[in-house]
Motif scaffolding. Structure first.
Motif, PDB file in Angstrom:
ATOM      1  N   GLY A 211       0.985  -1.168  -0.015  1.00  0.00           N
ATOM      2  CA  GLY A 211      -0.072   0.029  -0.049  1.00  0.00           C
ATOM      3  C   GLY A 211       0.804   1.259  -0.122  1.00  0.00           C
ATOM      4  N   GLY A 212       1.977   1.208   0.508  1.00  0.00           N
ATOM      5  CA  GLY A 212       2.880   2.404   0.733  1.00  0.00           C
ATOM      6  C   GLY A 212       3.335   2.560  -0.613  1.00  0.00           C
ATOM      7  N   ALA A 213       3.381   1.912  -1.539  1.00  0.00           N
ATOM      8  CA  ALA A 213       3.395   2.478  -2.957  1.00  0.00           C
ATOM      9  C   ALA A 213       2.601   3.383  -3.605  1.00  0.00           C
ATOM     10  CB  ALA A 213       3.320   1.104  -4.073  1.00  0.00           C
ATOM     11  N   TYR A 214       1.752   3.430  -3.179  1.00  0.00           N
ATOM     12  CA  TYR A 214       0.491   4.516  -3.519  1.00  0.00           C
ATOM     13  C   TYR A 214       1.105   5.954  -3.105  1.00  0.00           C
ATOM     14  CZ  TYR A 214      -2.583   1.094  -5.122  1.00  0.00           C
ATOM     15  OH  TYR A 214      -3.286   0.008  -5.839  1.00  0.00           O
ATOM     16  N   VAL A 215       2.099   6.223  -2.131  1.00  0.00           N
ATOM     17  CA  VAL A 215       2.443   7.467  -1.576  1.00  0.00           C
ATOM     18  C   VAL A 215       3.100   8.299  -2.974  1.00  0.00           C
ATOM     19  CG1 VAL A 215       4.105   8.593  -0.296  1.00  0.00           C
ATOM     20  CG2 VAL A 215       2.614   7.020   0.607  1.00  0.00           C
ATOM     21  N   PRO A 216       4.075   7.692  -3.595  1.00  0.00           N
ATOM     22  CA  PRO A 216       4.619   8.370  -4.991  1.00  0.00           C
ATOM     23  C   PRO A 216       3.517   8.132  -5.930  1.00  0.00           C
ATOM     24  CG  PRO A 216       5.695   6.174  -4.504  1.00  0.00           C
ATOM     25  CD  PRO A 216       4.856   6.471  -3.317  1.00  0.00           C
ATOM     26  N   CYS A 217       2.800   7.216  -5.967  1.00  0.00           N
ATOM     27  CA  CYS A 217       1.966   7.023  -7.181  1.00  0.00           C
ATOM     28  C   CYS A 217       0.854   8.206  -7.214  1.00  0.00           C
ATOM     29  CB  CYS A 217       1.429   5.578  -7.366  1.00  0.00           C
ATOM     30  SG  CYS A 217       2.564   4.482  -7.661  1.00  0.00           S
ATOM     31  N   MET A 218       0.421   8.643  -6.037  1.00  0.00           N
ATOM     32  CA  MET A 218      -0.514   9.587  -5.889  1.00  0.00           C
ATOM     33  C   MET A 218      -0.083  10.833  -5.596  1.00  0.00           C
ATOM     34  SD  MET A 218      -3.388   7.345  -4.066  1.00  0.00           S
ATOM     35  CE  MET A 218      -4.890   8.781  -4.279  1.00  0.00           C
ATOM     36  N   SER A 219       1.285  10.987  -5.584  1.00  0.00           N
ATOM     37  CA  SER A 219       1.754  12.405  -5.439  1.00  0.00           C
ATOM     38  C   SER A 219       1.863  13.061  -6.941  1.00  0.00           C
ATOM     39  CB  SER A 219       3.289  12.363  -5.136  1.00  0.00           C
ATOM     40  OG  SER A 219       3.240  11.676  -3.641  1.00  0.00           O
ATOM     41  N   ASP A 220       1.816  14.478  -7.000  1.00  0.00           N
ATOM     42  CA  ASP A 220       1.700  15.218  -8.365  1.00  0.00           C
ATOM     43  C   ASP A 220       2.999  15.029  -9.052  1.00  0.00           C
ATOM     44  OD1 ASP A 220      -0.544  16.172  -7.396  1.00  0.00           O
ATOM     45  OD2 ASP A 220       0.473  17.963  -6.451  1.00  0.00           O
ATOM     46  N   GLU A 221       4.264  14.716  -8.162  1.00  0.00           N
ATOM     47  CA  GLU A 221       5.548  14.483  -9.043  1.00  0.00           C
ATOM     48  C   GLU A 221       6.281  13.789  -7.884  1.00  0.00           C
ATOM     49  OE1 GLU A 221       8.489  17.645 -11.402  1.00  0.00           O
ATOM     50  OE2 GLU A 221       7.006  18.351 -10.168  1.00  0.00           O
ATOM     51  N   ASN A 222       6.969  13.019  -8.496  1.00  0.00           N
ATOM     52  CA  ASN A 222       8.034  12.081  -7.829  1.00  0.00           C
ATOM     53  C   ASN A 222       9.384  11.700  -8.370  1.00  0.00           C
ATOM     54  OD1 ASN A 222       8.326   9.238  -8.809  1.00  0.00           O
ATOM     55  ND2 ASN A 222       6.170   9.007  -8.635  1.00  0.00           N
ATOM     56  N   VAL A 223      10.333  11.460  -7.352  1.00  0.00           N
ATOM     57  CA  VAL A 223      11.681  11.293  -7.514  1.00  0.00           C
ATOM     58  C   VAL A 223      11.753   9.931  -6.954  1.00  0.00           C
ATOM     59  CG1 VAL A 223      14.188  12.119  -7.308  1.00  0.00           C
ATOM     60  CG2 VAL A 223      12.188  13.717  -7.309  1.00  0.00           C
ATOM     61  N   ARG A 281      14.127  21.369  -6.932  1.00  0.00           N
ATOM     62  CA  ARG A 281      13.832  21.926  -8.151  1.00  0.00           C
ATOM     63  C   ARG A 281      12.507  21.895  -8.469  1.00  0.00           C
ATOM     64  NH1 ARG A 281      16.250  25.561  -8.961  1.00  0.00           N
ATOM     65  NH2 ARG A 281      15.335  25.739 -11.141  1.00  0.00           N
ATOM     66  N   ALA A 282      11.595  20.663  -8.049  1.00  0.00           N
ATOM     67  CA  ALA A 282      10.180  20.729  -8.097  1.00  0.00           C
ATOM     68  C   ALA A 282       9.482  21.710  -7.669  1.00  0.00           C
ATOM     69  CB  ALA A 282       9.860  19.200  -7.766  1.00  0.00           C
ATOM     70  N   VAL A 283       9.992  22.161  -6.086  1.00  0.00           N
ATOM     71  CA  VAL A 283       9.320  23.124  -5.397  1.00  0.00           C
ATOM     72  C   VAL A 283       9.434  24.342  -6.255  1.00  0.00           C
ATOM     73  CG1 VAL A 283       9.238  24.182  -3.055  1.00  0.00           C
ATOM     74  CG2 VAL A 283       9.565  21.916  -3.217  1.00  0.00           C
ATOM     75  N   SER A 284      10.580  24.796  -6.643  1.00  0.00           N
ATOM     76  CA  SER A 284      11.041  25.836  -7.335  1.00  0.00           C
ATOM     77  C   SER A 284       9.953  26.330  -8.478  1.00  0.00           C
ATOM     78  CB  SER A 284      12.087  25.908  -7.921  1.00  0.00           C
ATOM     79  OG  SER A 284      12.452  25.298  -9.045  1.00  0.00           O
ATOM     80  N   ASN A 285       9.379  24.940  -9.097  1.00  0.00           N
ATOM     81  CA  ASN A 285       8.452  25.352 -10.193  1.00  0.00           C
ATOM     82  C   ASN A 285       7.071  25.193  -9.630  1.00  0.00           C
ATOM     83  OD1 ASN A 285      10.380  25.366 -12.270  1.00  0.00           O
ATOM     84  ND2 ASN A 285      10.898  23.161 -11.939  1.00  0.00           N
ATOM     85  N   LEU A 286       6.733  25.308  -8.428  1.00  0.00           N
ATOM     86  CA  LEU A 286       5.323  25.288  -7.908  1.00  0.00           C
ATOM     87  C   LEU A 286       4.711  26.735  -8.071  1.00  0.00           C
ATOM     88  CD1 LEU A 286       5.726  23.241  -4.543  1.00  0.00           C
ATOM     89  CD2 LEU A 286       4.674  22.497  -6.815  1.00  0.00           C
ATOM     90  N   ASN A 287       5.254  27.459  -8.377  1.00  0.00           N
ATOM     91  CA  ASN A 287       4.960  29.078  -8.526  1.00  0.00           C
ATOM     92  C   ASN A 287       4.386  29.603  -7.346  1.00  0.00           C
ATOM     93  OD1 ASN A 287       4.305  31.325 -10.148  1.00  0.00           O
ATOM     94  ND2 ASN A 287       2.430  30.674 -10.663  1.00  0.00           N
ATOM     95  N   LEU A 288       4.824  29.205  -6.099  1.00  0.00           N
ATOM     96  CA  LEU A 288       4.410  29.621  -4.773  1.00  0.00           C
ATOM     97  C   LEU A 288       5.256  30.656  -4.194  1.00  0.00           C
ATOM     98  CD1 LEU A 288       2.884  26.274  -3.435  1.00  0.00           C
ATOM     99  CD2 LEU A 288       1.672  28.353  -4.433  1.00  0.00           C
ATOM    100  N   VAL A 289       6.549  30.817  -4.763  1.00  0.00           N
ATOM    101  CA  VAL A 289       7.561  31.639  -3.833  1.00  0.00           C
ATOM    102  C   VAL A 289       6.883  33.230  -3.628  1.00  0.00           C
ATOM    103  CG1 VAL A 289       9.892  32.731  -4.068  1.00  0.00           C
ATOM    104  CG2 VAL A 289       9.300  30.399  -4.973  1.00  0.00           C
ATOM    105  N   ALA A 290       6.159  33.929  -4.527  1.00  0.00           N
ATOM    106  CA  ALA A 290       5.903  35.183  -4.095  1.00  0.00           C
ATOM    107  C   ALA A 290       4.789  35.049  -3.107  1.00  0.00           C
ATOM    108  CB  ALA A 290       5.160  35.565  -5.513  1.00  0.00           C
TER     109      ALA A 290
END
Length: 555
Positions: A211-223, A281-290
């Motif tokens: 079931g833990g496999a769903y953590v990355p699978c249900m994320s918007d983006e994963n590494v 880098r993924a966080v930098s592209n969330l467009n939330l810094v401002a």
């Protein structure tokens, strides 16, 4: 400019009439010294407990050495490398799982959760600790994960999951798998937060099984990290048992499989450090810094006039048969900017102190106990919560409460009705609420002062704090009076019964008993309160403003 429509600041205002004056020199020297020594001992004990879970005991060293030998960072090292250099991290529930499972160590509940700044964006970070039973989920691990997600959802904080887990703890499957607030709720929360535009990012740095496999699978983006990161619904032993196929974990669900063939993962990392770089880098592209930078207060502020390390000197012995009182304004003076406090209804309902202040430049309404709650106190508190709700000012509750006043006179005066007004206001206000237990938290007083059941965004305890339905002495007396088996028994039997009850309440009312079970978000030293509350307030400032609609107030 002159004339009837213009005036200058009054002399008292110019002189700082709203500044609280509570110097140590005004205190009884012997009592202050005794209180301070007891508080310092409690704080030292707390720091010792925290040091052990962060650095590990002797029993933990073998698991830590094995983990590091595989080229993997420890959970807190991963968080340290993920966040912006030099920025503070607010770790939550450090002592979750403390002495919770007999003969087992479950340090920090097998998981580290923290709020930290990543590429200028405040994020909720959830990191499995694979050195604790392979990162498997105990019941307290599930609860801690869900609590982190609730904080993230309430405050619109992006979630970053540093995954290194063997999934559910199979020995405790009945307590982690089937119910509403069990393992599956993690994935439900991920889906619903993503639907609310609260980003979900996963970094697979170790095992990610079943079931833990769903953590990355249900994320918007994963590494995923090559060589150590794996994702599969059924691991090699299960595959062999079910199909007879013999396969390695890397061949079944490693980085090459999921970035080149299955498409389950989005980014290929060569090691932990590279994976954390890709997450940044993924966080930098969330467009939330401002948006997050705009939430940081820019107005200059002054530190309190008094040293926060003096707070312990005002705190009485919470286990004494008759507890001494103290003026809570002495505590407020050591927490708020410039010790400035605009008190509301100062001479009415005096056992509840209400007023406006700033903490690290952020506006806050404070509701603090200064004795037992009477009808006047409850009405005053209700009025103040309404003001803060109307003006969108966050609320800080400082709890030290034995409950509401009881007795014929007070029942006839409507104490139940007036107490219900306060409970209604606290329940239905939509402004951010933060609660700190600075002393006792007993009975219905816990409700009126925004206990855990009333959804404070954060709740912290001091080492001296106690929480239970009533104090140990009161419980012992009530249960002795209502126990039919004690009728006609010798006084020695009654005293033994009372001692047993008191011991039980003293143990279960401890801050460590509470925090082990996640009844709070962490035990903090009194002198750290200003900074912890400031971090919590800052975390609330990116959430959308909600309109308050109060329930019916019985008149």
């Amino acid at each position: 400019m002159k004339g009837p429509y213009f005036h200058h600041a009054s002399v008292p205002e110019a002189a700082g009439a709203n500044v609280l004056r509570f110097p140590v020199s005004d205190c009884d020297e012997a009592a202050f010294a005794s209180n301070l020594k007891r508080a310092q001992d409690m704080t030292a004990q707390l720091r010792d407990h925290v040091h052990k879970v962060i650095h590990g005991s002797a029993d933990d060293q073998k698991a830590r050495e094995l983990h590091v030998s595989r080229g993997k960072m420890l959970a807190r090292e991963r968080i340290e490398r993920l966040v912006d250099p030099g920025t503070a991290v607010l770790e939550l529930s450090q002592l979750a799982g403390h002495e919770l499972y007999p003969k087992e160590t479950c340090a920090s509940g097998g998981m580290v959760t923290a709020i930290g700044t990543v590429h200028g964006v405040r994020c909720m970070i959830v990191a499995n600790d694979a050195t604790v039973k392979g990162g498997t989920y105990y019941p307290i691990t599930v609860k801690k994960h869900l609590r982190a997600q609730k904080i993230a959802e309430q405050n619109h904080l992006p979630c970053i999951y540093l995954v290194d887990s063997g999934g559910a703890n199979l020995e405790r499957q009945a307590d982690v798998f089937p119910d509403e607030q069990h393992f599956g709720r993690i994935f439900f929360n991920q889906a619903n937060m993503s639907a609310k535009n609260i980003p979900q990012i996963a970094v697979v740095m170790g095992s990610c099984t079943a079931g833990g496999a769903y953590v990355p699978c249900m994320s918007d983006e994963n590494v995923i990290v090559a060589g150590t990161g794996t994702i599969f619904l059924g691991g090699p032993p299960l595959v062999q048992a079910a199909t007879g196929e013999v396969i390695t974990a890397e061949e079944l669900g490693g980085a090459d499989v999921h970035t080149k063939r299955s498409g389950v993962s989005d980014h290929y990392a060569v090691d932990d450090l590279h994976a954390l770089y890709l997450a940044r880098r993924a966080v930098s592209n969330l467009n939330l810094v401002a948006k997050h930078q705009a939430a940081v207060p820019t107005v200059p502020f002054a530190e309190p006039l008094y040293d926060a390390k003096e707070i312990g000197g005002f705190l009485p012995d919470m286990t004494a048969a008759t507890m001494a009182t103290f003026d809570v304004r002495a505590i407020i003076a050591r927490i708020v900017d410039g010790s400035a406090f605009d008190e509301f209804k100062k001479t009415y309902g005096e056992t509840l102190v209400c007023g406006f202040a700033h903490i690290c430049g952020m506006h806050v309404g404070i509701v603090a106990n200064n004795g037992i709650l009477y009808s006047e106190s409850a009405l005053k508190g209700t009025h103040f919560v309404e003001l803060c709700s109307q003006r969108n000012v966050p609320l800080l509750f400082l709890q030290n409460i034995t409950g509401f006043m009881v007795g014929k006179q007070y029942e006839e005066g409507g104490i139940a009705r007036n107490g219900a007004k306060l409970v209604t206001a606290v329940s239905t206000t939509k402004v951010p609420k933060i609660t700190v237990l600075i002393g006792g938290s007993y009975g219905a007083g816990n409700y009126g002062m925004c206990g855990r059941a009333f959804d404070p965004r954060f709740l912290f305890m001091w080492p001296n704090a106690r929480i239970s339905v009533m104090g140990g002495n009161q419980a012992a007396m009530v249960l002795a009076l209502t126990n039919s088996r004690l009728k006609g028994k010798p006084s020695a039997d009654v005293d033994a019964f009372k001692a047993q009850v008191k011991g039980k309440y003293e143990g279960e009312g401890s801050c460590y008993y509470s925090t082990a079970r996640l009844w709070d978000d962490g035990v903090i030293a009194p002198e750290d309160t200003r900074q912890v509350v400031a971090h919590a307030l800052l975390a609330t400032r990116t959430a959308p403003v909600e309109e308050t609609k109060f329930g019916l107030f019985r008149m």
